[in-house]
Design a protein around this motif. Structure first.
Motif, PDB file in Angstrom:
ATOM      1  N   ALA A  33       0.768  -0.590  -0.092  1.00 29.42           N
ATOM      2  CA  ALA A  33      -0.138  -0.351   0.158  1.00 29.42           C
ATOM      3  C   ALA A  33       0.881   1.260   0.103  1.00 29.42           C
ATOM      4  O   ALA A  33       0.364   2.050  -0.550  1.00 29.42           O
ATOM      5  N   GLN A  36       1.820   2.135  -3.162  1.00 30.43           N
ATOM      6  CA  GLN A  36       1.435   2.294  -4.148  1.00 30.43           C
ATOM      7  C   GLN A  36       0.970   3.890  -3.808  1.00 30.43           C
ATOM      8  O   GLN A  36       0.195   4.700  -5.219  1.00 30.43           O
ATOM      9  N   LEU A  37       0.344   4.283  -2.767  1.00 27.74           N
ATOM     10  CA  LEU A  37       0.366   5.584  -2.535  1.00 27.74           C
ATOM     11  C   LEU A  37       1.747   6.616  -3.298  1.00 27.74           C
ATOM     12  O   LEU A  37       1.029   7.183  -4.524  1.00 27.74           O
ATOM     13  N   ILE A  63      -1.569   3.354   7.383  1.00 29.50           N
ATOM     14  CA  ILE A  63      -0.583   3.578   5.701  1.00 29.50           C
ATOM     15  C   ILE A  63       0.275   3.779   5.386  1.00 29.50           C
ATOM     16  O   ILE A  63       0.184   5.273   7.066  1.00 29.50           O
ATOM     17  N   TYR A 186      -6.433   4.070   4.288  1.00 32.81           N
ATOM     18  CA  TYR A 186      -6.515   2.736   3.323  1.00 32.81           C
ATOM     19  C   TYR A 186      -7.548   2.836   2.843  1.00 32.81           C
ATOM     20  O   TYR A 186      -9.108   3.179   3.349  1.00 32.81           O
ATOM     21  N   GLU A 209      -4.631   3.277  -1.550  1.00 36.24           N
ATOM     22  CA  GLU A 209      -3.492   2.911  -2.263  1.00 36.24           C
ATOM     23  C   GLU A 209      -4.484   1.997  -3.160  1.00 36.24           C
ATOM     24  O   GLU A 209      -4.015   1.860  -4.150  1.00 36.24           O
TER      25      GLU A 209
END
Length: 218
Positions: A33, A36-37, A63, A186, A209
């Motif tokens: 995650a 992906q951010l 996160i 999240y 994410e």
């Protein structure tokens, strides 16, 4: 986004539920995650060289925003971290956060090094001697931690009231808003409707994410 169907007006119960939901994210999912951010932030040009962006140090299963922070520093973004007011100030109602500028290219994020101190919530704060501090109104973008959010941009925080106090001035503005408020969480932290109060300021967007959503357009 795919929000949870629950709508709880009791913030205490809702916070407990959302903490459990966030804690259920596995370590591998948390790493993925965080990466992906970065991809989504770059895709949507959220990081702009020279812009002042407020970040935060993740804690309590939040996160992982550190990969995004390191990327921003390498890109030349002017990055700041929040400093919680001393207990004496909080007791007199002064809860507005200061934000301290981070120096370097991301190598100074080791909270065991000089200049770092744990606040009363055991969250690392960057407070080196002589560091420049600003208020939230001097930032271009503010990335905000949260426990829950909805598609309208209403945020459920931890209940300390620090961001509420820091952003109260935005309620008086009608045509120009700065900083741009982006919640970071999240996707499982979304709910159908988040309870909010008259003094709350809605988010301009939410970065998860899965996607970056402009909540002012939903």
């Amino acid at each position: 986004m795919n929000p949870s169907p629950e709508v709880l007006t009791d913030k205490t119960a809702l916070r407990k539920q959302l903490r459990a939901r966030r804690a259920a994210v596995t370590p591998l999912q948390r790493i993925a995650a965080g990466r992906q951010l970065v991809r989504l932030a770059l895709r949507h040009r959220l990081l702009t060289r020279g812009h002042r962006i407020g970040f935060y140090m993740p804690s309590k299963n939040e996160i992982d925003i550190l990969p995004l922070l390191r990327t921003a520093l390498r890109m030349g973004v002017v990055c700041y971290l929040p400093v919680v007011p001393r207990r004496a100030l909080v007791s007199t109602g002064r809860r507005a956060l200061w934000f301290t500028r981070l120096l370097g290219k991301g190598k100074n994020l080791d909270s065991s090094q000089a200049g770092w101190f744990d606040n009363r919530y055991a969250i690392p704060e960057y407070r080196p001697r002589g560091a420049r501090r600003v208020r939230s109104r001097q930032l271009d973008v503010l990335l905000m931690p949260l426990l829950g959010f909805d598609s309208q941009g209403w945020r459920i925080g931890m209940g300390g009231g620090y961001y509420d106090a820091s952003l109260a001035f935005l309620k008086r503005r009608r045509h120009w808003r700065k900083p741009h408020l982006i919640g970071v969480a999240y996707a499982v932290q979304e709910v159908s409707r988040a309870p909010h109060d008259a003094w709350d300021v809605p988010l301009d967007g939410v970065l998860t994410e899965r996607e970056l959503v402009d909540t002012q357009r939903t």
